[in-house]
Design an enzyme around this catalytic site. Structure first.
Site, PDB file in Angstrom:
ATOM      1  NE  ARG A 165      -1.894  -1.664   3.555  1.00 33.99           N
ATOM      2  CZ  ARG A 165      -2.055  -2.876   4.100  1.00 33.99           C
ATOM      3  NH1 ARG A 165      -3.071  -3.628   3.752  1.00 33.99           N
ATOM      4  NH2 ARG A 165      -1.221  -3.314   5.015  1.00 33.99           N
ATOM      5  CG  ASP A 270       9.868   8.166   9.862  1.00 35.95           C
ATOM      6  OD1 ASP A 270      10.099   9.140  10.595  1.00 35.95           O
ATOM      7  OD2 ASP A 270       8.748   7.601   9.811  1.00 35.95           O
ATOM      8  CG  HIS A 294       8.342   5.500  13.879  1.00 33.14           C
ATOM      9  ND1 HIS A 294       8.583   4.209  14.284  1.00 33.14           N
ATOM     10  CD2 HIS A 294       7.312   5.413  12.985  1.00 33.14           C
ATOM     11  CE1 HIS A 294       7.742   3.381  13.675  1.00 33.14           C
ATOM     12  NE2 HIS A 294       6.951   4.095  12.877  1.00 33.14           N
TER      13      HIS A 294
HETATM   14  P1  NDP Z   1       1.672  -3.777   3.004  1.00 33.34           P
HETATM   15  O1  NDP Z   1       1.445  -5.084   3.645  1.00 33.34           O
HETATM   16  O2  NDP Z   1       0.673  -3.250   2.045  1.00 33.34           O
HETATM   17  O3  NDP Z   1       3.082  -3.748   2.290  1.00 33.34           O
HETATM   18  C1  NDP Z   1       4.185  -4.444   2.754  1.00 33.34           C
HETATM   19  C2  NDP Z   1       4.955  -4.900   1.563  1.00 33.34           C
HETATM   20  O4  NDP Z   1       6.137  -5.549   2.019  1.00 33.34           O
HETATM   21  C3  NDP Z   1       4.186  -5.893   0.704  1.00 33.34           C
HETATM   22  O5  NDP Z   1       4.152  -5.435  -0.609  1.00 33.34           O
HETATM   23  C4  NDP Z   1       5.019  -7.160   0.815  1.00 33.34           C
HETATM   24  O6  NDP Z   1       5.078  -7.866  -0.395  1.00 33.34           O
HETATM   25  C5  NDP Z   1       6.380  -6.581   1.107  1.00 33.34           C
HETATM   26  N1  NDP Z   1       7.291  -7.622   1.567  1.00 33.34           N
HETATM   27  C6  NDP Z   1       7.072  -8.594   2.475  1.00 33.34           C
HETATM   28  N2  NDP Z   1       8.137  -9.390   2.547  1.00 33.34           N
HETATM   29  C7  NDP Z   1       9.039  -8.905   1.664  1.00 33.34           C
HETATM   30  C8  NDP Z   1      10.330  -9.302   1.278  1.00 33.34           C
HETATM   31  N3  NDP Z   1      10.901 -10.380   1.815  1.00 33.34           N
HETATM   32  N4  NDP Z   1      10.983  -8.564   0.339  1.00 33.34           N
HETATM   33  C9  NDP Z   1      10.397  -7.478  -0.203  1.00 33.34           C
HETATM   34  N5  NDP Z   1       9.163  -7.076   0.117  1.00 33.34           N
HETATM   35  C10 NDP Z   1       8.498  -7.776   1.046  1.00 33.34           C
HETATM   36  O7  NDP Z   1       1.870  -2.747   4.212  1.00 33.34           O
HETATM   37  P2  NDP Z   1       1.895  -1.153   4.165  1.00 33.34           P
HETATM   38  O8  NDP Z   1       2.414  -0.697   2.857  1.00 33.34           O
HETATM   39  O9  NDP Z   1       0.593  -0.636   4.635  1.00 33.34           O
HETATM   40  O10 NDP Z   1       2.983  -0.870   5.306  1.00 33.34           O
HETATM   41  C11 NDP Z   1       4.293  -1.333   5.150  1.00 33.34           C
HETATM   42  C12 NDP Z   1       5.112  -1.132   6.408  1.00 33.34           C
HETATM   43  O11 NDP Z   1       5.420   0.237   6.573  1.00 33.34           O
HETATM   44  C13 NDP Z   1       4.415  -1.503   7.710  1.00 33.34           C
HETATM   45  O12 NDP Z   1       4.524  -2.899   7.937  1.00 33.34           O
HETATM   46  C14 NDP Z   1       5.163  -0.690   8.727  1.00 33.34           C
HETATM   47  O13 NDP Z   1       6.249  -1.453   9.205  1.00 33.34           O
HETATM   48  C15 NDP Z   1       5.707   0.479   7.936  1.00 33.34           C
HETATM   49  N6  NDP Z   1       5.081   1.751   8.309  1.00 33.34           N
HETATM   50  C16 NDP Z   1       5.878   2.749   8.787  1.00 33.34           C
HETATM   51  C17 NDP Z   1       5.347   3.981   9.079  1.00 33.34           C
HETATM   52  C18 NDP Z   1       6.199   5.076   9.581  1.00 33.34           C
HETATM   53  O14 NDP Z   1       5.725   5.871  10.367  1.00 33.34           O
HETATM   54  N7  NDP Z   1       7.444   5.176   9.165  1.00 33.34           N
HETATM   55  C19 NDP Z   1       3.910   4.269   8.917  1.00 33.34           C
HETATM   56  C20 NDP Z   1       3.170   3.138   8.405  1.00 33.34           C
HETATM   57  C21 NDP Z   1       3.762   1.941   8.114  1.00 33.34           C
HETATM   58  P3  NDP Z   1       3.999  -8.982  -0.757  1.00 33.34           P
HETATM   59  O15 NDP Z   1       2.776  -8.221  -1.089  1.00 33.34           O
HETATM   60  O16 NDP Z   1       4.618  -9.680  -1.883  1.00 33.34           O
HETATM   61  O17 NDP Z   1       3.825  -9.814   0.473  1.00 33.34           O
HETATM   62  C1  DGY Z   2       2.655   1.951  11.647  1.00 34.05           C
HETATM   63  O1  DGY Z   2       1.442   2.230  11.620  1.00 34.05           O
HETATM   64  O2  DGY Z   2       3.085   0.804  11.529  1.00 34.05           O
HETATM   65  C2  DGY Z   2       3.605   3.089  11.786  1.00 34.05           C
HETATM   66  O3  DGY Z   2       4.889   2.725  11.999  1.00 34.05           O
HETATM   67  C3  DGY Z   2       3.147   4.213  12.621  1.00 34.05           C
HETATM   68  O4  DGY Z   2       2.017   4.781  12.053  1.00 34.05           O
END
Ligand code: NDP
Ligand code: DGY
Length: 329
Positions: A165, A270, A294
């Site tokens: 996402r 971050d 973060h």
């Molecule tokens: P999603 O689940 O939509 O995306 C995670 C992606 O990681 C998927 O596309 C998945 O691929 C991929 N992935 C999993 N395993 C691997 C791998 N071994 N190699 C490469 N890619 C891989 O989650 P979101 O996009 O909603 O969020 C992602 C992450 O961002 C969260 O888990 C969180 O840790 C972090 N985050 C950080 C924030 C911040 O404040 N900095 C805020 C929000 C989120 P596949 O679809 O193929 O499984």
């Molecule tokens: C999350 O939601 O995983 C972030 O790291 C904070 O919003």
């Protein structure tokens, strides 16, 4: 319908959360709420105490919810609702084993986190924190042709690790800057990648060919320590590394080495290990490393909506109804 005192379900909330969510929990009239009423994380001992006998747990990414916490909670616990999309702080196997449901906050923070990632990328590539500092400390003597030069997105190759996402939302925002190639890796190719002309490539290719490597995957056993010495050694000397996923995806000693030796141009983070990063951490001595605390999802409205969703997930878990955002275990 209001419940009698005996029927009230015990809910432990591990932090002061935006009032949007608290209002929903209070209005529901079914929860006996106990809140760790602070802006700081609940100490472990208080978490273990607070969760005892709870039917619901509303937690944050800074709370490690493992077998010890689940045992302390006991058999009443029906639902864990986390104010985050990341769930690496939850011991999913243990939770599943006990038949507990999990709510989380996907989608509602995607735009805010993608915006912050773009901001961090540009700040790092164009050296904004250094520039701001020079203005303040008198280092700005005159306009100089070779002073504070950095790297631009126009004509560049961007590699996104984890086109989920948030990864896709980042790619959508970066493309209009004139990005020439958009590479991505993951477990399988994504049909949505077409929208950004994304090329599914092996990790090795992405790391070697990208001018900007952006990490937006989730933290899993597979991604833990993924960005290590070997990884950085493949990057171009002029390339920039950005991480807004989780700190543990990166081996920070190896990143320090890559940044201080000139193996890579710069990094923007971050997320770190630990959080907060100690103020005497070696990464903070480097001009070419921009570290943020973060704040990916930190807009007022996003945090409000996250709080609402977390509360609604919790209530649905307590009543055994469909959650707005349930994590499929
Ligand atoms: P999603 O689940 O939509 O995306 C995670 C992606 O990681 C998927 O596309 C998945 O691929 C991929 N992935 C999993 N395993 C691997 C791998 N071994 N190699 C490469 N890619 C891989 O989650 P979101 O996009 O909603 O969020 C992602 C992450 O961002 C969260 O888990 C969180 O840790 C972090 N985050 C950080 C924030 C911040 O404040 N900095 C805020 C929000 C989120 P596949 O679809 O193929 O499984
Ligand atoms: C999350 O939601 O995983 C972030 O790291 C904070 O919003």
């Amino acid at each position: 319908c209001r419940m009698s005192a005996q029927q009230m379900l015990k809910v432990f909330v591990t932090r002061r959360i935006p009032q949007e969510g608290m209002k929903i929990l209070q209005k529901a009239g079914m929860c006996n709420l106990s809140v760790w009423d602070s802006d700081e994380p609940v100490p472990r001992a208080e978490l273990l105490k607070g969760v005892a006998g709870a039917h619901g747990l509303l937690c944050l990414l800074s709370d490690k919810v493992d077998a010890e916490v689940l045992d302390a909670a006991g058999p009443n616990l029906k639902v864990i609702s986390t104010l985050s999309v990341g769930f690496d702080h939850l011991a999913i196997d243990e939770i599943k084993k006990r038949g507990i449901r999990v709510g989380y906050t996907p989608d509602v923070l995607t735009d805010a986190t993608a915006e912050l990632t773009v901001a961090l990328l540009l700040a790092t590539a164009r050296r904004l924190p250094e520039g701001v500092e020079e203005v303040k400390n008198g280092g700005w003597s005159t306009w100089k042709p070779l002073w504070l030069c950095g790297y631009g997105l126009s004509g560049s190759t961007v590699g996104v690790i984890g086109l989920g996402r948030i990864g896709l939302a980042i790619a959508r925002r970066l493309k209009p800057f004139g990005v020439k190639r958009l590479l991505y890796t993951g477990r399988q190719p994504k049909p949505q990648a077409q929208e950004v002309d994304g090329e599914y490539v092996p990790l090795d290719t992405l790391v070697r060919e990208s001018d900007f490597v952006v990490v937006s995957c989730s933290l899993t056993p597979d991604t833990q320590g993924l960005c290590d010495k070997t990884f950085f050694s493949k990057m171009k000397k002029t390339s920039i590394f950005i991480n807004t996923s989780r700190g543990a995806v990166v081996n920070q000693e190896d990143l320090f080495e890559a940044l201080s030796s000139g193996q890579i141009a710069a990094a923007g983070l971050d997320v770190t290990t630990p959080e907060p990063l100690p103020t005497n951490h070696p990464l903070l001595t480097l001009n070419n490393c921009v570290v943020l605390p973060h704040i990916g999802s930190a807009t007022y409205s996003t945090r409000g909506v996250m709080s609402e969703l977390t509360a609604n997930n919790l209530l649905a878990g307590l009543t055994g109804s469909e959650m707005p955002s349930e994590l499929k275990l």
